[in-house]
Scaffold this motif. Structure first.
Motif, PDB file in Angstrom:
ATOM      1  N   PHE A 167       0.733  -1.176   0.057  1.00 19.30           N
ATOM      2  CA  PHE A 167      -0.076   0.121  -0.008  1.00 19.30           C
ATOM      3  C   PHE A 167       0.966   1.093  -0.093  1.00 19.30           C
ATOM      4  O   PHE A 167       1.976   1.161   0.425  1.00 19.30           O
ATOM      5  CB  PHE A 167      -0.860   0.037   1.282  1.00 19.30           C
ATOM      6  CG  PHE A 167      -1.923  -0.858   1.368  1.00 19.30           C
ATOM      7  CD1 PHE A 167      -3.243  -0.519   1.254  1.00 19.30           C
ATOM      8  CD2 PHE A 167      -1.748  -2.416   1.833  1.00 19.30           C
ATOM      9  CE1 PHE A 167      -4.147  -1.659   1.052  1.00 19.30           C
ATOM     10  CE2 PHE A 167      -2.771  -3.197   1.918  1.00 19.30           C
ATOM     11  CZ  PHE A 167      -3.997  -2.900   1.652  1.00 19.30           C
ATOM     12  N   ARG A 168       0.340   2.319  -0.805  1.00 22.92           N
ATOM     13  CA  ARG A 168       1.153   3.565  -0.311  1.00 22.92           C
ATOM     14  C   ARG A 168       0.190   4.373   0.313  1.00 22.92           C
ATOM     15  O   ARG A 168      -1.024   4.859  -0.155  1.00 22.92           O
ATOM     16  CB  ARG A 168       1.385   4.262  -1.694  1.00 22.92           C
ATOM     17  CG  ARG A 168       2.098   5.378  -1.530  1.00 22.92           C
ATOM     18  CD  ARG A 168       2.480   6.495  -2.828  1.00 22.92           C
ATOM     19  NE  ARG A 168       1.344   6.981  -3.225  1.00 22.92           N
ATOM     20  CZ  ARG A 168       1.124   7.741  -4.194  1.00 22.92           C
ATOM     21  NH1 ARG A 168       2.356   7.858  -5.128  1.00 22.92           N
ATOM     22  NH2 ARG A 168       0.223   8.447  -4.559  1.00 22.92           N
ATOM     23  N   VAL A 169       0.295   5.046   1.565  1.00 22.97           N
ATOM     24  CA  VAL A 169      -0.423   5.734   2.200  1.00 22.97           C
ATOM     25  C   VAL A 169       0.094   7.148   2.319  1.00 22.97           C
ATOM     26  O   VAL A 169       1.207   7.269   2.535  1.00 22.97           O
ATOM     27  CB  VAL A 169      -0.559   5.155   3.860  1.00 22.97           C
ATOM     28  CG1 VAL A 169      -1.704   5.841   4.550  1.00 22.97           C
ATOM     29  CG2 VAL A 169      -0.937   3.729   3.485  1.00 22.97           C
ATOM     30  N   VAL A 170      -0.484   8.108   2.256  1.00 19.58           N
ATOM     31  CA  VAL A 170      -0.246   9.458   2.263  1.00 19.58           C
ATOM     32  C   VAL A 170      -0.681  10.368   3.298  1.00 19.58           C
ATOM     33  O   VAL A 170      -2.066  10.447   3.286  1.00 19.58           O
ATOM     34  CB  VAL A 170      -0.398  10.124   0.605  1.00 19.58           C
ATOM     35  CG1 VAL A 170       0.227  11.464   0.904  1.00 19.58           C
ATOM     36  CG2 VAL A 170       0.091   9.310  -0.293  1.00 19.58           C
ATOM     37  N   THR A 171      -0.106  11.028   4.281  1.00 17.21           N
ATOM     38  CA  THR A 171      -0.755  12.161   5.165  1.00 17.21           C
ATOM     39  C   THR A 171      -1.029  13.275   4.564  1.00 17.21           C
ATOM     40  O   THR A 171      -0.113  13.693   3.629  1.00 17.21           O
ATOM     41  CB  THR A 171      -0.242  11.903   6.378  1.00 17.21           C
ATOM     42  OG1 THR A 171       1.209  12.240   6.110  1.00 17.21           O
ATOM     43  CG2 THR A 171       0.095  10.507   7.176  1.00 17.21           C
ATOM     44  N   HIS A 172      -1.871  13.825   5.191  1.00 18.98           N
ATOM     45  CA  HIS A 172      -2.328  15.562   4.778  1.00 18.98           C
ATOM     46  C   HIS A 172      -2.935  16.277   5.580  1.00 18.98           C
ATOM     47  O   HIS A 172      -3.180  15.712   6.796  1.00 18.98           O
ATOM     48  CB  HIS A 172      -2.675  15.332   3.215  1.00 18.98           C
ATOM     49  CG  HIS A 172      -4.050  14.578   3.231  1.00 18.98           C
ATOM     50  ND1 HIS A 172      -5.313  15.013   3.735  1.00 18.98           N
ATOM     51  CD2 HIS A 172      -4.272  13.456   2.628  1.00 18.98           C
ATOM     52  CE1 HIS A 172      -6.112  14.279   3.293  1.00 18.98           C
ATOM     53  NE2 HIS A 172      -5.669  13.133   2.888  1.00 18.98           N
ATOM     54  N   TYR A 173      -3.370  17.486   5.305  1.00 22.48           N
ATOM     55  CA  TYR A 173      -3.886  18.353   6.166  1.00 22.48           C
ATOM     56  C   TYR A 173      -5.206  17.568   6.703  1.00 22.48           C
ATOM     57  O   TYR A 173      -5.453  17.935   8.027  1.00 22.48           O
ATOM     58  CB  TYR A 173      -4.171  19.627   5.309  1.00 22.48           C
ATOM     59  CG  TYR A 173      -5.235  20.566   6.048  1.00 22.48           C
ATOM     60  CD1 TYR A 173      -4.669  21.397   7.207  1.00 22.48           C
ATOM     61  CD2 TYR A 173      -6.525  20.665   5.981  1.00 22.48           C
ATOM     62  CE1 TYR A 173      -5.449  22.413   7.707  1.00 22.48           C
ATOM     63  CE2 TYR A 173      -7.369  21.737   6.637  1.00 22.48           C
ATOM     64  CZ  TYR A 173      -6.698  22.646   7.486  1.00 22.48           C
ATOM     65  OH  TYR A 173      -7.374  23.507   8.179  1.00 22.48           O
ATOM     66  N   TYR A 174      -5.940  17.011   6.182  1.00 22.11           N
ATOM     67  CA  TYR A 174      -7.136  16.164   6.765  1.00 22.11           C
ATOM     68  C   TYR A 174      -6.934  15.056   7.603  1.00 22.11           C
ATOM     69  O   TYR A 174      -7.786  14.523   7.940  1.00 22.11           O
ATOM     70  CB  TYR A 174      -8.146  16.205   5.754  1.00 22.11           C
ATOM     71  CG  TYR A 174      -8.679  17.238   5.142  1.00 22.11           C
ATOM     72  CD1 TYR A 174      -9.574  18.371   5.771  1.00 22.11           C
ATOM     73  CD2 TYR A 174      -8.278  17.818   3.873  1.00 22.11           C
ATOM     74  CE1 TYR A 174      -9.960  19.422   5.237  1.00 22.11           C
ATOM     75  CE2 TYR A 174      -8.701  18.845   3.368  1.00 22.11           C
ATOM     76  CZ  TYR A 174      -9.518  19.899   4.038  1.00 22.11           C
ATOM     77  OH  TYR A 174      -9.820  21.018   3.518  1.00 22.11           O
ATOM     78  N   ILE A 175      -5.788  14.360   7.465  1.00 25.93           N
ATOM     79  CA  ILE A 175      -5.316  13.395   8.194  1.00 25.93           C
ATOM     80  C   ILE A 175      -4.800  13.693   9.612  1.00 25.93           C
ATOM     81  O   ILE A 175      -3.648  14.308   9.564  1.00 25.93           O
ATOM     82  CB  ILE A 175      -4.375  12.499   7.480  1.00 25.93           C
ATOM     83  CG1 ILE A 175      -5.086  12.107   6.324  1.00 25.93           C
ATOM     84  CG2 ILE A 175      -4.162  11.236   8.490  1.00 25.93           C
ATOM     85  CD1 ILE A 175      -6.414  10.967   6.343  1.00 25.93           C
ATOM     86  N   THR A 176      -5.459  13.362  10.615  1.00 27.53           N
ATOM     87  CA  THR A 176      -4.995  14.081  12.194  1.00 27.53           C
ATOM     88  C   THR A 176      -4.172  12.798  12.546  1.00 27.53           C
ATOM     89  O   THR A 176      -4.040  11.716  12.203  1.00 27.53           O
ATOM     90  CB  THR A 176      -6.011  14.311  12.841  1.00 27.53           C
ATOM     91  OG1 THR A 176      -6.817  12.910  13.087  1.00 27.53           O
ATOM     92  CG2 THR A 176      -6.788  15.314  12.414  1.00 27.53           C
TER      93      THR A 176
END
Ligand SMILES: Cc1ncc(COP(=O)(O)O)c(C=O)c1O
Length: 198
Positions: A167-176
């Motif tokens: 899997f490739r998982v990406v964190t961003h502004y909406y991921i706390t």
């Protein structure tokens, strides 16, 4: 690269789609990374969180030519102001917080590393992306895990490369940070179920 390009009178363009993430990870200003290039593009979406948009930067002459090329390729847009407004928010408010996404990605990777049947290379986690693999003996394959996360936890995670079971998982502004912890616990729970006996 810039030195070689200059020696041969070749211009250097940087595809800096995620250069703000790179700059945050390296703790250097984007200005410094871009200094030796003649032109650069970067995305306002992705980590910077605007719904759409990229920016091309270069000399006045270069930009005038780029405008002409864009227009001749049908890339003109009249009501672009509303997109530019989101882009300004991206540049003013999002660049300084990318370190939070990177910290969340690291937290996610570290959590995943404690789960049996998960393989994650912590050295590769330098920005907001985490790649993790499921071992051959995992009770679920990546597609099954994705489906269970979706239906039982309302969590969307798409397998990346079927051959690598990853899997490739990406964190961003909406991921706390809380989302990260929930994801780790959901994956842990699903992968600790006994394998069906058939
Ligand atoms: C490395 C890289 N370069 C360029 C682009 C293109 O960005 P845009 O479609 O906004 O021009 C992308 C977008 O996914 C990208 O990942």
């Amino acid at each position: 690269m810039a030195k070689i390009a200059r020696q041969h009178n070749i211009r250097l363009h940087i595809d800096g789609a995620r250069i703000f993430n790179a700059a945050a990870a390296l703790n250097v200003p984007v200005r410094e990374l871009a200094a030796d290039a003649d032109s650069i593009t970067f995305c306002l979406s992705k980590g910077l969180c605007a719904p759409v948009g990229s920016v091309i930067v270069g000399s006045r002459d270069f930009i005038n030519k780029a405008r002409r090329v864009r227009k001749s390729l049908g890339g003109g847009m009249r009501q672009a102001g509303i997109l530019a407004a989101a882009g300004l928010v991206a540049l003013r408010e999002m660049t300084g917080r990318l370190v939070e996404d990177h910290a969340n990605a690291r937290r996610l990777a570290q959590g995943l590393a404690t789960i049996p049947h998960v393989r994650v290379d912590l050295d590769r986690v330098r920005t907001n992306m985490v790649y993790f693999e499921l071992t051959e003996d995992a009770p679920l394959n990546p597609e099954q895990l994705a489906e269970r996360l979706k239906t039982e936890y309302n969590m969307l995670m798409r397998p990346y490369d079927p051959r690598r079971r990853n899997f490739r998982v990406v964190t961003h502004y909406y991921i706390t940070r809380e989302h990260v912890d929930l994801a780790v616990e959901a994956i842990r729970a699903l992968l600790s179920e006994p394998v069906a006996a058939n």
